[in-house]
Scaffold this motif. Structure first.
Motif, PDB file in Angstrom:
ATOM      1  N   SER A 249      -6.419   3.255  -7.582  1.00 33.58           N
ATOM      2  CA  SER A 249      -7.725   3.906  -7.718  1.00 33.58           C
ATOM      3  C   SER A 249      -7.591   5.414  -7.536  1.00 33.58           C
ATOM      4  O   SER A 249      -8.231   6.209  -8.234  1.00 33.58           O
ATOM      5  CB  SER A 249      -8.711   3.341  -6.683  1.00 33.58           C
ATOM      6  OG  SER A 249      -9.003   2.003  -6.943  1.00 33.58           O
ATOM      7  N   MET A 250      -6.745   5.801  -6.570  1.00 33.42           N
ATOM      8  CA  MET A 250      -6.490   7.227  -6.358  1.00 33.42           C
ATOM      9  C   MET A 250      -5.838   7.833  -7.610  1.00 33.42           C
ATOM     10  O   MET A 250      -6.209   8.932  -8.048  1.00 33.42           O
ATOM     11  CB  MET A 250      -5.579   7.409  -5.150  1.00 33.42           C
ATOM     12  CG  MET A 250      -5.234   8.847  -4.817  1.00 33.42           C
ATOM     13  SD  MET A 250      -4.133   8.900  -3.377  1.00 33.42           S
ATOM     14  CE  MET A 250      -3.839  10.661  -3.270  1.00 33.42           C
TER      15      MET A 250
ATOM     16  N   GLN B 122      -4.294  -1.808  -5.285  1.00 33.02           N
ATOM     17  CA  GLN B 122      -5.492  -1.307  -5.957  1.00 33.02           C
ATOM     18  C   GLN B 122      -6.009   0.000  -5.353  1.00 33.02           C
ATOM     19  O   GLN B 122      -6.576   0.837  -6.050  1.00 33.02           O
ATOM     20  CB  GLN B 122      -6.587  -2.385  -5.958  1.00 33.02           C
ATOM     21  CG  GLN B 122      -6.210  -3.603  -6.804  1.00 33.02           C
ATOM     22  CD  GLN B 122      -5.743  -3.230  -8.197  1.00 33.02           C
ATOM     23  OE1 GLN B 122      -6.379  -2.438  -8.901  1.00 33.02           O
ATOM     24  NE2 GLN B 122      -4.623  -3.798  -8.640  1.00 33.02           N
ATOM     25  N   GLU B 123      -5.827   0.189  -4.043  1.00 34.15           N
ATOM     26  CA  GLU B 123      -6.282   1.443  -3.443  1.00 34.15           C
ATOM     27  C   GLU B 123      -5.491   2.647  -3.988  1.00 34.15           C
ATOM     28  O   GLU B 123      -6.090   3.617  -4.465  1.00 34.15           O
ATOM     29  CB  GLU B 123      -6.188   1.355  -1.917  1.00 34.15           C
ATOM     30  CG  GLU B 123      -6.444   2.658  -1.189  1.00 34.15           C
ATOM     31  CD  GLU B 123      -7.850   3.208  -1.421  1.00 34.15           C
ATOM     32  OE1 GLU B 123      -8.726   2.438  -1.854  1.00 34.15           O
ATOM     33  OE2 GLU B 123      -8.063   4.412  -1.184  1.00 34.15           O
TER      34      GLU B 123
ATOM     35  N   ILE C 111       0.850  -1.198   0.000  1.00 37.47           N
ATOM     36  CA  ILE C 111       0.000   0.000   0.000  1.00 37.47           C
ATOM     37  C   ILE C 111       0.877   1.235   0.000  1.00 37.47           C
ATOM     38  O   ILE C 111       0.669   2.190  -0.775  1.00 37.47           O
ATOM     39  CB  ILE C 111      -0.943   0.007   1.229  1.00 37.47           C
ATOM     40  CG1 ILE C 111      -1.960  -1.135   1.139  1.00 37.47           C
ATOM     41  CG2 ILE C 111      -1.674   1.348   1.337  1.00 37.47           C
ATOM     42  CD1 ILE C 111      -2.874  -1.228   2.341  1.00 37.47           C
TER      43      ILE C 111
ATOM     44  N   GLY D 114      -9.741  -2.174  -7.823  1.00 37.33           N
ATOM     45  CA  GLY D 114     -10.093  -0.908  -7.186  1.00 37.33           C
ATOM     46  C   GLY D 114     -11.579  -0.670  -7.195  1.00 37.33           C
ATOM     47  O   GLY D 114     -12.365  -1.472  -7.688  1.00 37.33           O
ATOM     48  N   ASN D 115     -11.987   0.480  -6.645  1.00 30.91           N
ATOM     49  CA  ASN D 115     -13.407   0.790  -6.541  1.00 30.91           C
ATOM     50  C   ASN D 115     -13.846   1.813  -7.582  1.00 30.91           C
ATOM     51  O   ASN D 115     -14.846   2.497  -7.410  1.00 30.91           O
ATOM     52  CB  ASN D 115     -13.753   1.303  -5.141  1.00 30.91           C
ATOM     53  CG  ASN D 115     -13.030   2.600  -4.806  1.00 30.91           C
ATOM     54  OD1 ASN D 115     -11.962   2.865  -5.351  1.00 30.91           O
ATOM     55  ND2 ASN D 115     -13.599   3.398  -3.923  1.00 30.91           N
TER      56      ASN D 115
END
Length: 361
Positions: free
Chosen positions: A98-99, A94-95, A65, A136-137
């Motif tokens: 996504s950013m 993935q976080e 991360i 990611g979201n």
């Protein structure tokens, strides 16, 4: 020592991880942020061995991360930065990616796929397709190059930095454990000597001048207060992504003009498909092969053109249908039977593809 890591063209015999490190040096990368995980560890090892000789940097972070977010931060500070990971590390990336997707930060991450779910094996698979293409979201506004061998690894690692900086979408080089560990010959080169101009990085923050007075105001946001604001932001990204798709999509066709059976495969498995073609053709079987190079965006229309004369499709992958989903979406509405060879975490040979097609005649 020369200020250029690669001069002219050289024929070399390297592992895939070594190739990635050399390609990143040739692409004028400033810094790698990373955290160890097999099978990508040697990218860090080679980078930390070679990069200091050319004034480049490395930072080992406390986890993936952090590696993802420091990559984003390095890019925002004006550095050409990248990272590499695999498996559970890819999950944690993935976080921050996504950013990067929301803030249009040109990040580059090399994925050396390993088996899953979870820790699984440290060796090989093609089971990170779904996560890398749509993780990611967000909506999956990213670019994913699927490499089939070491020349691809060199070419597309270099290209990924220009893609990321030109279009400002997170860009992934999707390889696998076989490519990471095995050695094979390839040609390395200085991009400038081949006429490839590398896009220069620039800072997103700390620029000189007054925003709105001396330079345009930048809105670097990944948080929106209302649904309407978010809707407008996402639709703006979607508009830019769809406008770039035609330039971004890449694929290869092999003997598809008269193919009655079309093998669809990506990455290292596409080499097995290419190896099967001569024996099948010699046996009088009209078979062709379609290889998407970009899995995101996916060349839907080109696959449909390659399949127009086919009587059936054979999808081959070292996963349990992750690539198959992309193929089915691309072929939606075409009345074609789809057969499969799905081997999660296991390599696939030309002989197996030949046997399957001969059995199915």
């Amino acid at each position: 020592m020369s200020d250029k890591p690669v001069q002219g063209e050289k024929r070399v015999f390297m592992t895939g991880n070594e190739v990635v490190a050399w390609a990143a040096l040739a692409a004028e990368v400033d810094i790698m942020y990373g955290y160890p995980i097999t099978p990508q560890n040697e990218i860090m090892h080679y980078w930390t061995r070679m990069a200091p000789k050319f004034g480049r940097k490395f930072l080992q972070t406390e986890d993936e991360i952090s590696a993802g977010f420091t990559t984003v931060g390095g890019v925002m500070a004006g550095k050409k930065a990248f990272s590499a990971t695999a498996g559970p590390g890819n999950t944690l990336f993935q976080e921050p990616m996504s950013m990067a997707e929301m803030m249009r930060i040109p990040t580059v991450v090399v994925i050396q796929q390993r088996g899953g779910p979870s820790t699984a094996t440290v060796i090989y698979s093609q089971q990170e397709v779904t996560m890398t293409t749509f993780g990611g979201n967000g909506e999956g506004f990213r670019v994913v190059y699927s490499t089939a061998g070491h020349q691809d690894l060199y070419d597309y690692t270099i290209k990924s930095f220009n893609t990321a900086w030109k279009y400002r979408f997170p860009t992934f080089v999707l390889a696998d454990g076989y490519q990471a560990k095995m050695r094979e010959p390839l040609t390395i080169y200085d991009p400038a000597e081949k006429g490839i101009e590398m896009v220069k990085p620039e800072p997103f923050v700390g620029r000189p001048g007054m925003p709105g007075v001396d330079r345009p105001t930048q809105y670097l946001r990944n948080t929106y207060n209302t649904e309407v604001e978010l809707y407008d932001a996402v639709m703006d990204i979607a508009k830019d992504y769809e406008a770039a798709m035609e330039d971004l999509m890449e694929w290869e066709n092999f003997m598809t003009d008269d193919a009655e059976t079309l093998i669809v495969a990506h990455g290292v498995v596409s080499r097995a498909a290419q190896g099967a073609l001569p024996e099948l053709r010699d046996a009088g079987i009209k078979v062709g092969h379609f290889r998407p190079i970009t899995l995101r965006p996916f060349a839907n229309e080109e696959l449909r053109k390659a399949a127009k004369n086919a009587k059936k499709i054979l999808v081959v992958e070292s996963a349990y249908g992750q690539f198959l989903k992309l193929v089915k979406e691309a072929l939606y509405g075409m009345d074609l039977p789809i057969e499969t060879i799905l081997r999660p975490g296991v390599g696939i040979t030309s002989e197996e593809i030949v046997a399957r097609i001969k059995e199915g005649r």
